[in-house]
Design an enzyme around this catalytic site. Sequence first.
Site, PDB file in Angstrom:
ATOM      1  N   TRP A 103      -2.475   4.298  27.419  1.00 58.91           N
ATOM      2  CA  TRP A 103      -1.165   5.267  27.538  1.00 58.91           C
ATOM      3  C   TRP A 103      -1.554   6.301  28.449  1.00 58.91           C
ATOM      4  O   TRP A 103      -0.447   6.924  28.929  1.00 58.91           O
ATOM      5  CB  TRP A 103      -1.196   5.925  26.106  1.00 58.91           C
ATOM      6  CG  TRP A 103      -0.851   4.763  24.871  1.00 58.91           C
ATOM      7  CD1 TRP A 103      -1.598   4.273  24.065  1.00 58.91           C
ATOM      8  CD2 TRP A 103       0.610   4.177  24.843  1.00 58.91           C
ATOM      9  NE1 TRP A 103      -0.878   3.166  23.320  1.00 58.91           N
ATOM     10  CE2 TRP A 103       0.497   3.031  23.764  1.00 58.91           C
ATOM     11  CE3 TRP A 103       1.754   3.895  25.847  1.00 58.91           C
ATOM     12  CZ2 TRP A 103       1.303   2.085  23.512  1.00 58.91           C
ATOM     13  CZ3 TRP A 103       2.521   2.934  25.357  1.00 58.91           C
ATOM     14  CH2 TRP A 103       2.454   2.098  24.270  1.00 58.91           C
ATOM     15  N   ASP A 172      -0.590  14.048  24.553  1.00 57.27           N
ATOM     16  CA  ASP A 172      -0.447  13.057  24.082  1.00 57.27           C
ATOM     17  C   ASP A 172      -0.989  12.980  22.500  1.00 57.27           C
ATOM     18  O   ASP A 172      -1.980  12.337  22.621  1.00 57.27           O
ATOM     19  CB  ASP A 172      -0.119  11.757  24.784  1.00 57.27           C
ATOM     20  CG  ASP A 172       0.566  10.534  24.067  1.00 57.27           C
ATOM     21  OD1 ASP A 172       0.720  10.544  22.962  1.00 57.27           O
ATOM     22  OD2 ASP A 172       0.459   9.258  24.686  1.00 57.27           O
ATOM     23  N   LYS A 196       3.999   6.587  14.418  1.00 56.62           N
ATOM     24  CA  LYS A 196       2.418   6.358  14.146  1.00 56.62           C
ATOM     25  C   LYS A 196       1.976   6.954  12.887  1.00 56.62           C
ATOM     26  O   LYS A 196       1.650   6.462  11.998  1.00 56.62           O
ATOM     27  CB  LYS A 196       1.464   6.586  15.154  1.00 56.62           C
ATOM     28  CG  LYS A 196       1.799   6.221  16.495  1.00 56.62           C
ATOM     29  CD  LYS A 196       1.487   4.861  16.903  1.00 56.62           C
ATOM     30  CE  LYS A 196       2.324   3.780  17.969  1.00 56.62           C
ATOM     31  NZ  LYS A 196       1.670   4.708  19.387  1.00 56.62           N
TER      32      LYS A 196
HETATM   33  C1  LIG Z   1       2.344   4.336  20.872  1.00 57.55           C
HETATM   34  C2  LIG Z   1       1.966   5.314  21.665  1.00 57.55           C
HETATM   35  C3  LIG Z   1       2.856   5.622  22.672  1.00 57.55           C
HETATM   36  C4  LIG Z   1       4.014   5.164  23.031  1.00 57.55           C
HETATM   37  O1  LIG Z   1       4.864   5.624  22.155  1.00 57.55           O
HETATM   38  P1  LIG Z   1       6.480   5.130  22.407  1.00 57.55           P
HETATM   39  O2  LIG Z   1       7.211   6.251  21.267  1.00 57.55           O
HETATM   40  O3  LIG Z   1       6.600   3.828  21.946  1.00 57.55           O
HETATM   41  O4  LIG Z   1       6.925   5.719  23.862  1.00 57.55           O
HETATM   42  C5  LIG Z   1       2.132   6.487  23.736  1.00 57.55           C
HETATM   43  N1  LIG Z   1       1.171   7.346  23.447  1.00 57.55           N
HETATM   44  C6  LIG Z   1       0.310   6.840  22.248  1.00 57.55           C
HETATM   45  C7  LIG Z   1      -1.135   7.445  22.386  1.00 57.55           C
HETATM   46  C8  LIG Z   1       0.818   5.942  21.538  1.00 57.55           C
HETATM   47  O5  LIG Z   1      -0.201   5.494  20.566  1.00 57.55           O
END
Ligand SMILES: *Cc1c(COP(=O)(O)O)cnc(C)c1O
Length: 377
Positions: A103, A172, A196
């Site tokens: 990511w 993030d 998540k």
């Molecule tokens: C799942 C995830 C993403 C991607 O998320 P989307 O909402 O599908 O764009 C980005 N960063 C992390 C750490 C993730 O676990």
Amino acid sequence: MGKRIHNFNAGPAALPLSVLEEIQEELLDFKGSGMSVMEVSHRSKWFDNVINEAVERTGRLLNLGDDFHVLFIQGGASLQFCMIPMNLGLEGKPVDYINTGTWSTKAIKEADIQKKDVRVIASSEDKGFSYIPKDFKVDEDASYLHFTSNNTIKGTQWAEFPGSGKVPLVCDMSSDIMSRPFDVRPFGLIYAGAQKNIGPAGTALVIIRKDMLKRVPDDIPTMLRYTTFAEKNSMFNTPACLVIYTTNLVMKWLEETVGGLEKMERINKEKAAILYDFIDKSGFYQGTAAGDSRSLMNLTFRLPSEDLEKKFVEEAMKEDMGGLKGHRSVGGCRASIYNATGVDAVKDLVAFMALKRKKDKGNIKKSQSDFLRGYQF
Ligand SMILES: *Cc1c(COP(=O)(O)O)cnc(C)c1O
């Protein structure tokens, strides 16, 4: 009603059962409107209350005070990879990143595409992203320092966030937001795809420090500007109503049922300890993340062969335990134990893993123990 399984999915992932029941209960008639929350106008008092509550709860849970805006922006965490350098990159100042996996790599790529002066000041790529880097220097000249607090695919997590002096942190937190309390003050922006740990897919929660809005350039499209969302309480256009509504209920569950993020963290630590302790003592399963970098949310591990891993995932499903396959890019197994996955689910998983070990241990060939040795730290 059909049966519910123990859900170890990485995302979309488990939601608290009481939240799902609450949704079910008020689905046909939302707060006396005679409509479902999917049918009311986003300009109505009913939805206004929902989004305002979600913002307020986020503020209370994370102790945001008055310095931050709480936004809901569609396009997931992935759109934030692009919006962050576009909005927060300062003229003549580099944008700094720490690369801890898939990511982070994607976030870096989006800054590169925009031809920003990208510097990767630390990376754990040399060991397959199996650890969190410790030795790096933050340059005060950077526009911001971006990192990924929890690496969903590789199962690593920052136990303590990097110090960055005056440089605002951008993070993030898709896979560990609301899993523990932390000091928000060093952060210029925090974002998380909802699916998540806080809700269904369809929106990202974005928490932006108010002073960051001064950086937003005038010459970028309206829907890509943080100011658009801040000025209109995330309702410049029709927001993801059902996602925001569900996220609000998850936050309510965190506040009123769990009792806040300190308590949530204690439970999350307990769950992870049960599983890691078992893995470490098993002599059969092998954790893939370095000891001091292990995630409390996504626990990655291997069995002595790929064949055994495949059977493990299949047999677990027969026992009503789903989502244990590792990410397709890395293989192995992964148990995602987000906030909504209870201690009971983890205990049942460990019991199943113990049984599997007993059954399979006698059958391990020498070549299979070599397979495992590649994952030792
Ligand atoms: C799942 C995830 C993403 C991607 O998320 P989307 O909402 O599908 O764009 C980005 N960063 C992390 C750490 C993730 O676990």
